[in-house]
Design an enzyme around this catalytic site. Structure first.
Site, PDB file in Angstrom:
ATOM      1  N   ASP A 269       0.840  -1.196   0.000  1.00 18.62           N
ATOM      2  CA  ASP A 269       0.000   0.000   0.000  1.00 18.62           C
ATOM      3  C   ASP A 269       0.874   1.245   0.000  1.00 18.62           C
ATOM      4  OD1 ASP A 269      -1.954   1.898   0.265  1.00 18.62           O
ATOM      5  OD2 ASP A 269      -2.532   1.361   2.325  1.00 18.62           O
ATOM      6  N   LYS A 276       1.582   7.931   0.445  1.00 21.08           N
ATOM      7  CA  LYS A 276       2.009   7.975   1.845  1.00 21.08           C
ATOM      8  C   LYS A 276       3.394   8.597   1.948  1.00 21.08           C
ATOM      9  CE  LYS A 276      -0.329   3.724   3.418  1.00 21.08           C
ATOM     10  NZ  LYS A 276      -1.158   4.295   4.483  1.00 21.08           N
ATOM     11  N   ASP A 287       0.233  -4.994   4.619  1.00 17.89           N
ATOM     12  CA  ASP A 287      -1.166  -4.607   4.404  1.00 17.89           C
ATOM     13  C   ASP A 287      -2.014  -5.751   3.827  1.00 17.89           C
ATOM     14  OD1 ASP A 287      -2.914  -2.535   4.943  1.00 17.89           O
ATOM     15  OD2 ASP A 287      -2.774  -1.673   2.933  1.00 17.89           O
ATOM     16  N   GLU A 348      -7.997   2.411   0.490  1.00 21.55           N
ATOM     17  CA  GLU A 348      -8.229   1.390  -0.547  1.00 21.55           C
ATOM     18  C   GLU A 348      -8.719   0.071   0.049  1.00 21.55           C
ATOM     19  OE1 GLU A 348      -5.489   1.751   0.977  1.00 21.55           O
ATOM     20  OE2 GLU A 348      -4.867  -0.306   1.355  1.00 21.55           O
ATOM     21  N   ARG A 350     -10.982  -0.632   2.318  1.00 18.76           N
ATOM     22  CA  ARG A 350     -12.450  -0.753   2.376  1.00 18.76           C
ATOM     23  C   ARG A 350     -13.023  -1.001   0.985  1.00 18.76           C
ATOM     24  NH1 ARG A 350     -12.674   4.935   5.253  1.00 18.76           N
ATOM     25  NH2 ARG A 350     -10.719   4.057   5.974  1.00 18.76           N
TER      26      ARG A 350
HETATM   27  N1  BES Z   1      -3.175   0.258   5.162  1.00 19.05           N
HETATM   28  C1  BES Z   1      -3.606   1.480   5.708  1.00 19.05           C
HETATM   29  C2  BES Z   1      -3.883   1.407   7.208  1.00 19.05           C
HETATM   30  C3  BES Z   1      -2.696   1.112   8.078  1.00 19.05           C
HETATM   31  C4  BES Z   1      -2.064   2.143   8.731  1.00 19.05           C
HETATM   32  C5  BES Z   1      -2.287  -0.165   8.305  1.00 19.05           C
HETATM   33  C6  BES Z   1      -1.003   1.873   9.568  1.00 19.05           C
HETATM   34  C7  BES Z   1      -1.220  -0.430   9.136  1.00 19.05           C
HETATM   35  C8  BES Z   1      -0.586   0.580   9.775  1.00 19.05           C
HETATM   36  C9  BES Z   1      -4.912   1.931   5.050  1.00 19.05           C
HETATM   37  O1  BES Z   1      -5.072   1.545   3.733  1.00 19.05           O
HETATM   38  C10 BES Z   1      -4.897   3.418   5.076  1.00 19.05           C
HETATM   39  O2  BES Z   1      -4.014   3.997   4.507  1.00 19.05           O
HETATM   40  N2  BES Z   1      -5.886   4.004   5.734  1.00 19.05           N
HETATM   41  C11 BES Z   1      -6.003   5.419   5.824  1.00 19.05           C
HETATM   42  C12 BES Z   1      -7.449   5.779   5.631  1.00 19.05           C
HETATM   43  C13 BES Z   1      -7.680   7.251   5.505  1.00 19.05           C
HETATM   44  C14 BES Z   1      -7.090   7.779   4.225  1.00 19.05           C
HETATM   45  C15 BES Z   1      -9.178   7.505   5.538  1.00 19.05           C
HETATM   46  C16 BES Z   1      -5.538   5.836   7.214  1.00 19.05           C
HETATM   47  O3  BES Z   1      -5.835   5.150   8.191  1.00 19.05           O
HETATM   48  O4  BES Z   1      -4.838   6.851   7.312  1.00 19.05           O
HETATM   49 ZN    ZN Z   2      -4.089  -0.244   3.205  1.00 24.78          ZN
HETATM   50 ZN    ZN Z   3      -4.129   2.820   2.341  1.00 28.59          ZN
END
Ligand code: BES
Ligand code: ZN
Ligand code: ZN
Length: 495
Positions: A269, A276, A287, A348, A350
């Site tokens: 991811d 990111k 992920d 992504e 969800r």
């Molecule tokens: N894979 C990430 C969530 C994640 C964060 C997993 C840290 C493991 C450690 C997920 O896809 C993500 O990026 N979520 C975002 C959602 C936001 C953009 C609404 C998040 O949590 O920042």
């Molecule tokens: Zn993710």
């Molecule tokens: Zn993500």
């Protein structure tokens, strides 16, 4: 690592070490400890009197050449207050002992049960603790230390319960090895575990375990109109896969429940166009932890044979910012027909679960559990202590939480009030893939998935902060944890 029941008196077992545990306020030194103390001419008593043995949780005392014991070392592990003691403590005690002795070059040792913990449940917990603690993340080291625990003998268990004990040991072994199977997958870097390679590994596991498996390729995925998954996958040159694994019991009950396990498997991811930051981005190889969890659970289910049919659906893709990547503001049409406004391409997980959950229902699943490294917000809420557990109806979630308790995995119920649903309403599509930026990120993420589970009983496990630990613990190596597998399998067995 071999683990076997030992019926020979523990004092005469010739081994590198013998391990047992000491409770806080155990100064009376009764039972097994009293026996050892007498054999050692009161040495344990003197150590306790001088404060060397307190029984504080996981405090260790290693004695060399203990008199009266054939073993070369005696390791005493603190067990805390006896009235608070549970099987989860036994896992930690056995695991801590293994890691301590392994780092000191021990090859075989005896684990000695104590009065009160001599039955099958205790044996199972000890075996789980040992095998989970034995896990190493050294696959890509070319210069491996030759540290290996070859065998552990379980002594002091109730020999009258022979067959039950053997069954419990096998049960514990299956669970812990399935957990380690998932941890190996989670550890793999994304160049060694693309969606296609994950599918190949799932196929190999399914063949070995005797499970049914079907891999949907990009053509089939397009034919099924999985627009939410495709939206995420289109930014990568690696094609997506949907892995479908099936367990069918011998006499399935016609019209009975079918459990669906849906796991997020984003093999890397980057965040996509909503990219990111570079710092810690390497960790986004994990992920796919939700998908690995469900593969681990299926591996155990194949061996433990619950009476309910189980289907795992694992959407696998990379999330990359390629030239064809979806962009913020794009609208995708999910397989269910619902339209999604993509506010943030980093939300992504969800999206891939939207199609995974809907497809699981299409395949006939009447009850759902999903697991996903879904949100950073769950770490804010629960740190790496609890898995965030969402679900509707509430009674369904509560039953699952009982299984989590039985499995010794900490999970905490999270709110699903309709106010969170309001936060994912979109101006231009049915729903948007993020909340309103004013908090509640784990609950809005859960609500997004529920839009596709609808009224099917559904549980969502946000394992973003618990699937991986940055610091090792005395009983657990740092890295992937394999959390949630034991709870899911317990739940399937009780369904
Ligand atoms: N894979 C990430 C969530 C994640 C964060 C997993 C840290 C493991 C450690 C997920 O896809 C993500 O990026 N979520 C975002 C959602 C936001 C953009 C609404 C998040 O949590 O920042
Ligand atoms: Zn993710
Ligand atoms: Zn993500």
């Amino acid at each position: 690592m071999q683990i076997q029941l030992e019926t020979q008196p523990y004092a005469s077992i010739d081994s590198d070490a013998i391990v047992t545990y000491v409770f806080d306020k155990d100064d009376k030194l009764d039972g097994v400890l009293g026996e050892i103390d007498r054999a050692m001419n009161g040495r344990l008593g003197s150590l306790a009197a001088s404060g060397e043995i307190t029984g504080k949780p996981l405090e260790l005392l290693l004695l060399h050449f203990p008199e009266g014991l054939a073993a070369k070392k005696l390791l005493l592990v603190g067990a805390g207050k006896p009235e608070k003691f549970a099987n989860s403590d036994l896992r930690k005690i056995a695991g801590t002992a293994l890691r301590h002795l392994k780092s000191r070059g021990v090859k075989k040792f005896v684990f000695l049960a104590r009065e009160g913990q001599r039955g099958p449940a205790a044996a199972q917990a000890a075996v789980e603790g040992l095998i989970v603690a034995d896990f190493e993340s050294n696959k890509y080291h070319t210069d491996k230390k030759d540290r290996e625990i070859q065998s552990v003998a379980l002594a002091g268990f109730d020999s009258g319960l022979g067959a039950d004990l053997t069954a419990a040991i096998d049960h514990g072994r299956v669970l812990a090895e399935s957990q380690n199977f998932a941890r190996d997958l989670i550890n793999e870097p994304s160049n060694k575990l693309t969606p296609r390679l994950l599918a190949a590994k799932a196929e190999a596991m399914a063949k070995e375990a005797g499970l049914g498996i079907e891999i949907l390729d990009e053509r089939k995925i397009a034919e099924l109109k999985m627009g939410a998954l495709i939206g995420v996958a289109q930014g990568s040159v690696e094609p997506p896969r949907v892995i479908v694994v099936r367990y069918t019991p011998e006499n399935p009950r016609p019209g009975g429940p079918v459990l669906g396990l849906v796991g997020k498997a984003v093999t890397f991811d980057t965040g996509g166009i909503s990219i990111k930051p570079a710092n810690n981005m390497e960790k986004m190889k994990y992920d796919m932890g939700g998908g690995a969890t469900m593969l681990g659970a299926m591996r155990a289910i194949a061996a433990l044979k619950p009476s309910v049919p189980v289907i795992a659906v694992i959407p696998a893709t990379e999330n990359m910012p390629g030239g064809r990547a979806q962009k913020p503001g794009d609208v995708q049409v999910a397989m269910s027909g619902k339209t999604i406004e993509v506010i943030n391409t980093d939300a992504e997980g969800r999206m891939v679960l939207a199609d995974g959950v809907f497809y699981a229902r299409k395949l006939g699943c009447t009850h759902l559990i999903d697991a996903a490294t879904l949100t950073g917000a769950i770490e804010v809420a629960l740190a790496n202590v609890h898995v965030g557990a969402f679900g509707t109806p509430r009674e369904y979630l509560d039953t699952f939480l009982e299984s989590a308790k039985a499995a010794g995995e900490k999970m905490w119920p999270m709110p699903m009030d309709e106010e969170y649903q309001q936060m994912i309403k979109s101006e231009i599509a049915d729903i948007r893939n993020t909340g309103n930026g004013k908090g509640g990120g784990a609950s809005t993420g859960a609500w997004f998935i529920k839009e596709f589970a609808e009224d099917t009983p559904w549980i969502h496990l946000d394992i973003a902060s618990t699937c991986w630990v940055d610091e090792g613990r005395p009983w657990l190596a740092k890295g992937p944890t394999g959390i949630a597998i034991r709870s899911i399998v317990d739940f399937a067995l009780k369904m």
